[in-house]
Design a protein around this motif. Structure first.
Motif, PDB file in Angstrom:
ATOM      1  N   UNK A 108       1.154  -1.201   0.329  1.00 31.38           N
ATOM      2  CA  UNK A 108       0.191   0.110   0.297  1.00 31.38           C
ATOM      3  C   UNK A 108       0.774   1.359  -0.237  1.00 31.38           C
ATOM      4  N   UNK A 109       0.315   2.035  -0.154  1.00 28.75           N
ATOM      5  CA  UNK A 109       0.896   3.717  -0.699  1.00 28.75           C
ATOM      6  C   UNK A 109       1.925   3.964   0.800  1.00 28.75           C
ATOM      7  N   UNK A 110       2.728   5.053   0.895  1.00 30.32           N
ATOM      8  CA  UNK A 110       3.175   5.131   2.279  1.00 30.32           C
ATOM      9  C   UNK A 110       2.237   6.424   2.572  1.00 30.32           C
ATOM     10  N   UNK A 111       2.257   6.734   4.446  1.00 33.04           N
ATOM     11  CA  UNK A 111       1.516   7.553   5.142  1.00 33.04           C
ATOM     12  C   UNK A 111       2.817   8.609   4.862  1.00 33.04           C
ATOM     13  N   UNK A 112       2.762  10.134   4.330  1.00 35.99           N
ATOM     14  CA  UNK A 112       3.386  11.074   4.380  1.00 35.99           C
ATOM     15  C   UNK A 112       3.082  12.027   5.640  1.00 35.99           C
ATOM     16  N   UNK A 113       4.582  12.142   6.833  1.00 33.59           N
ATOM     17  CA  UNK A 113       4.812  13.165   7.602  1.00 33.59           C
ATOM     18  C   UNK A 113       5.447  13.512   7.929  1.00 33.59           C
ATOM     19  N   UNK A 160       8.071  -2.365  -2.556  1.00 33.52           N
ATOM     20  CA  UNK A 160       8.492  -1.460  -1.767  1.00 33.52           C
ATOM     21  C   UNK A 160       8.563   0.124  -2.349  1.00 33.52           C
ATOM     22  N   UNK A 161       9.542   0.002  -3.429  1.00 32.30           N
ATOM     23  CA  UNK A 161      10.055   1.430  -4.086  1.00 32.30           C
ATOM     24  C   UNK A 161       8.853   1.997  -5.275  1.00 32.30           C
ATOM     25  N   UNK A 162       8.039   1.141  -5.779  1.00 29.88           N
ATOM     26  CA  UNK A 162       7.532   2.034  -6.666  1.00 29.88           C
ATOM     27  C   UNK A 162       5.817   1.943  -5.727  1.00 29.88           C
ATOM     28  N   UNK A 174       6.157   7.466  -6.391  1.00 29.29           N
ATOM     29  CA  UNK A 174       7.768   7.096  -6.146  1.00 29.29           C
ATOM     30  C   UNK A 174       8.842   6.901  -7.317  1.00 29.29           C
ATOM     31  N   UNK A 175       9.657   7.008  -8.185  1.00 22.02           N
ATOM     32  CA  UNK A 175       9.579   6.976  -9.660  1.00 22.02           C
ATOM     33  C   UNK A 175      11.654   6.898  -8.773  1.00 22.02           C
ATOM     34  N   UNK A 176      11.657   7.604  -7.559  1.00 20.82           N
ATOM     35  CA  UNK A 176      13.605   7.151  -7.351  1.00 20.82           C
ATOM     36  C   UNK A 176      13.059   7.616  -5.861  1.00 20.82           C
ATOM     37  N   UNK A 177      14.466   6.850  -5.283  1.00 23.15           N
ATOM     38  CA  UNK A 177      14.869   6.462  -4.041  1.00 23.15           C
ATOM     39  C   UNK A 177      14.362   6.038  -3.467  1.00 23.15           C
ATOM     40  N   UNK A 178      14.532   5.451  -1.789  1.00 25.93           N
ATOM     41  CA  UNK A 178      13.252   4.760  -0.813  1.00 25.93           C
ATOM     42  C   UNK A 178      12.823   5.826   0.487  1.00 25.93           C
ATOM     43  N   UNK A 179      11.972   5.344   0.918  1.00 26.64           N
ATOM     44  CA  UNK A 179      10.990   6.021   1.696  1.00 26.64           C
ATOM     45  C   UNK A 179      12.124   6.030   3.531  1.00 26.64           C
ATOM     46  N   UNK A 209      14.601   0.737   4.017  1.00 26.94           N
ATOM     47  CA  UNK A 209      15.784   0.771   3.556  1.00 26.94           C
ATOM     48  C   UNK A 209      17.187   1.647   4.685  1.00 26.94           C
ATOM     49  N   UNK A 210      17.418   1.351   5.810  1.00 29.10           N
ATOM     50  CA  UNK A 210      18.453   1.816   5.679  1.00 29.10           C
ATOM     51  C   UNK A 210      19.498   0.895   5.231  1.00 29.10           C
ATOM     52  N   UNK A 211      19.096  -0.931   5.199  1.00 34.55           N
ATOM     53  CA  UNK A 211      19.882  -1.649   4.812  1.00 34.55           C
ATOM     54  C   UNK A 211      19.909  -1.218   3.117  1.00 34.55           C
TER      55      UNK A 211
END
Length: 589
Positions: free
Chosen positions: A111-116, A218-220, A232-237, A243-245
């Protein structure tokens, strides 16, 4: 235990289809099964048997033990009460037990992420992506299989987001490479611009050894903000468990690249010259040392930029500087600088100001709060900041910080009683403790409803304690390092429990393990001092009737008590747990 279903596995990859009672799960067996598979993944990685690594990862991610441990992690960490876009949290044992059987690879859709947003030091905001509980559990499950590979292939002097490593290890490595008379004299302090946001998805999909379908999910997944879905076309949340790994995976190899470009000894005419290039990395913060300024600016920096360019990253021009050791530089909240040829590491001025600004904002936001309530808000902040800086030269800084906090509290007290004199205000809010005068104090209500006195924690009361850096090649998933990590934990717990002999005795008597689940008791996990037989039911207050438990295990034991209502049954739980742990403790064999 009568009436409870104990979940077992016939093999490391077997998963039970029966109805699960969360409190009846044999956590000792669960952790042992996961540990055994992680050890085998490490050994297969060292031998380069990637087919075997993939098979072992499949076993781990499809096993009941792996799924149960993943659910336990996301329901016991600090973010367990923070929901995703679906608003769901798993608070009840029944909910936790039911979701174990639902963690499946087939048909999975993130599911999409919740942005804070959280505030940064430079008055900008940083976006955090909060996955749903189910997505967090899936990421935790696959991190169990990914972490052993990451620890085996990581750079030796990478310290961020890694098991058993901390910022203090990175700071001690800085001291090791900079403190001597013939140490390098120049430092390149670098920061990667938007490391979590700019990374190319294609690079991760091609280089991270796990199912591409899951990683792509997870990425998209996208994110929701103000009820609008953004891709999300780039990066990791930032906020995801994996994400840290993934960030470390993108940056691992930089140390080897610098070693190849700058060997220990190079010929310059008729003599050998050492460039003294060393890398210390904590997540996306870099510190590279060098013999000369020209070496770092003209040769070292281009090598780093080329390495990052291959991964779609770049250095931040504003935060990347080359400075002399005599001028000093800030790294991980500490200031590294030589005074008359002697290296001194102190808390950075920027860190001190940010901390005092936060303390003053808490005091200002609680103008009408009771003194005891304000102390309960300030003590964790002061103690946490002091613990972070206690390994460096910080005694005088602690005293100045305590004085600045006293001044803020004095203004707070005077404002509340502007018509009262100084002596009256002092008598109401300040007391004397031993040789310390003007100690801010108050009272709070205990859970039993009684008033108990509380005092403001003084940063300078925390003794300075030098940190012992972790060995560069130490791998927490390899059995060869078990004794090493056990000794480090024993020293750390001895320091944490200094002055509390009974607790230290209990910890040593239990072998450093929780007798309920068999996992290690550490300062990170915390502990509760539990009476095996309650005093209300005739139990004594002797040491034999005490046991140290994890906070969540303490809750489970009380659940067992409520189910059985027999004091001797709970005691039996501990005796069987201790005997079972001794029988199954094969250190990953």
């Amino acid at each position: 235990m009568t009436g409870l279903l104990t979940v077992t596995e016939s093999g490391p990859g077997a998963a039970s289809r029966d109805t699960v009672d969360w409190h009846a799960i044999d956590w000792r067996r669960v952790t042992h099964n996961v540990r055994r598979l992680q050890v085998r993944i490490v050994k297969a990685t060292q031998q380069g048997k990637w087919g075997k690594v993939k098979a072992l990862q499949y076993l781990l991610t499809h096993s009941f033990s792996g799924k149960a441990l993943a659910v336990r992690r996301v329901t016991e960490n600090q973010g367990k009460r923070t929901p995703g876009v679906d608003g769901i949290t798993w608070d009840r044992p029944k909910e936790k037990a039911e979701v174990i059987g639902k963690l499946r690879h087939r048909g999975y859709h993130a599911l999409p992420l919740r942005h804070v947003y959280i505030a940064k030091d430079n008055e900008r905001r940083r976006a955090l992506g909060i996955p749903t509980m189910y997505d967090r559990a899936m990421q935790a499950l696959y991190r169990l299989a990914r972490d052993p590979i990451a620890e085996t292939t990581a750079d030796p002097n990478s310290y961020g987001f890694r098991t058993k490593r901390a910022p203090a290890d990175a700071v001690e490595q800085c001291f090791t490479v900079l403190a001597k008379k013939h140490s390098p004299q120049w430092m390149l302090k670098g920061d990667i611009r938007a490391a979590f946001d700019q990374r190319s998805h294609e690079w991760w999909l091609a280089h991270i050894p796990m199912e591409r379908h899951l990683l792509s999910q997870w990425l998209k997944a996208g994110y929701l903000e103000r009820h609008r879905l953004y891709p999300t076309e780039a990066g990791t949340p930032q906020g995801g468990i994996c994400s840290p790994v993934m960030l470390n995976r993108a940056l691992d190899g930089l140390e080897a690249r610098l070693r190849t470009a700058f060997p220990r000894q190079v010929w310059n005419g008729q003599k050998q010259v050492c460039p003294k290039v060393n890398l210390i990395r904590f997540a996306d913060d870099l510190l590279v040392t060098g013999e000369t300024k020209a070496l770092l600016e003209q040769e070292g920096k281009p090598v780093i930029e080329a390495f990052l360019r291959e991964r779609g990253l770049e250095l931040s021009p504003e935060k990347t500087v080359v400075r002399s050791i005599e001028e000093g530089a800030d790294f991980l909240g500490q200031n590294l600088r030589k005074y008359h040829g002697k290296l001194l590491i102190k808390p950075a001025t920027k860190s001190i100001k940010a901390f005092l600004r936060k303390v003053r904002s808490v005091i200002k936001a609680n103008k009408s709060a009771a003194a005891g309530s304000l102390i309960c808000l300030l003590n964790p902040l002061i103690r946490g900041w002091a613990l972070y800086h206690r390994q460096v030269i910080s005694a005088k800084v602690f005293q100045s910080v305590d004085h600045a906090i006293f001044q803020a509290l004095w203004r707070w007290a005077k404002r509340r009683h502007s018509n009262k004199g100084v002596r009256w205000v002092r008598a109401r809010y300040f007391t004397t403790v031993g040789t310390r005068h003007w100690v801010f104090s108050g009272a709070v209500r205990s859970p039993a409803g009684q008033r108990q006195a509380v005092r403001l924690y003084a940063a300078h009361s925390l003794p300075i304690s030098r940190h012992t850096k972790i060995a560069s090649g130490a791998n927490p998933y390899h059995p060869r390092w078990d004794l090493y990590f056990a000794q480090r934990l024993a020293a750390k717990m001895a320091a944490s429990l200094k002055g509390r002999r009974t607790l230290l005795y209990l910890w040593k008597r239990q072998g450093g393990r929780c007798p309920h689940c068999g996992d290690a008791i550490t300062p990170v996990t915390g502990w509760h001092d539990h009476h095996k037989v309650s005093q209300l039911r005739g139990g004594t207050d002797t040491v034999d009737n005490h046991v140290l438990l994890h906070p969540n295990c303490h809750m489970y034991v009380h659940h067992a008590w409520d189910s059985l209502c027999k004091p001797h049954s709970v005691t039996r739980v501990f005796e069987k747990a201790r005997a079972g742990y001794r029988a199954t403790d094969t250190s990953g064999s």
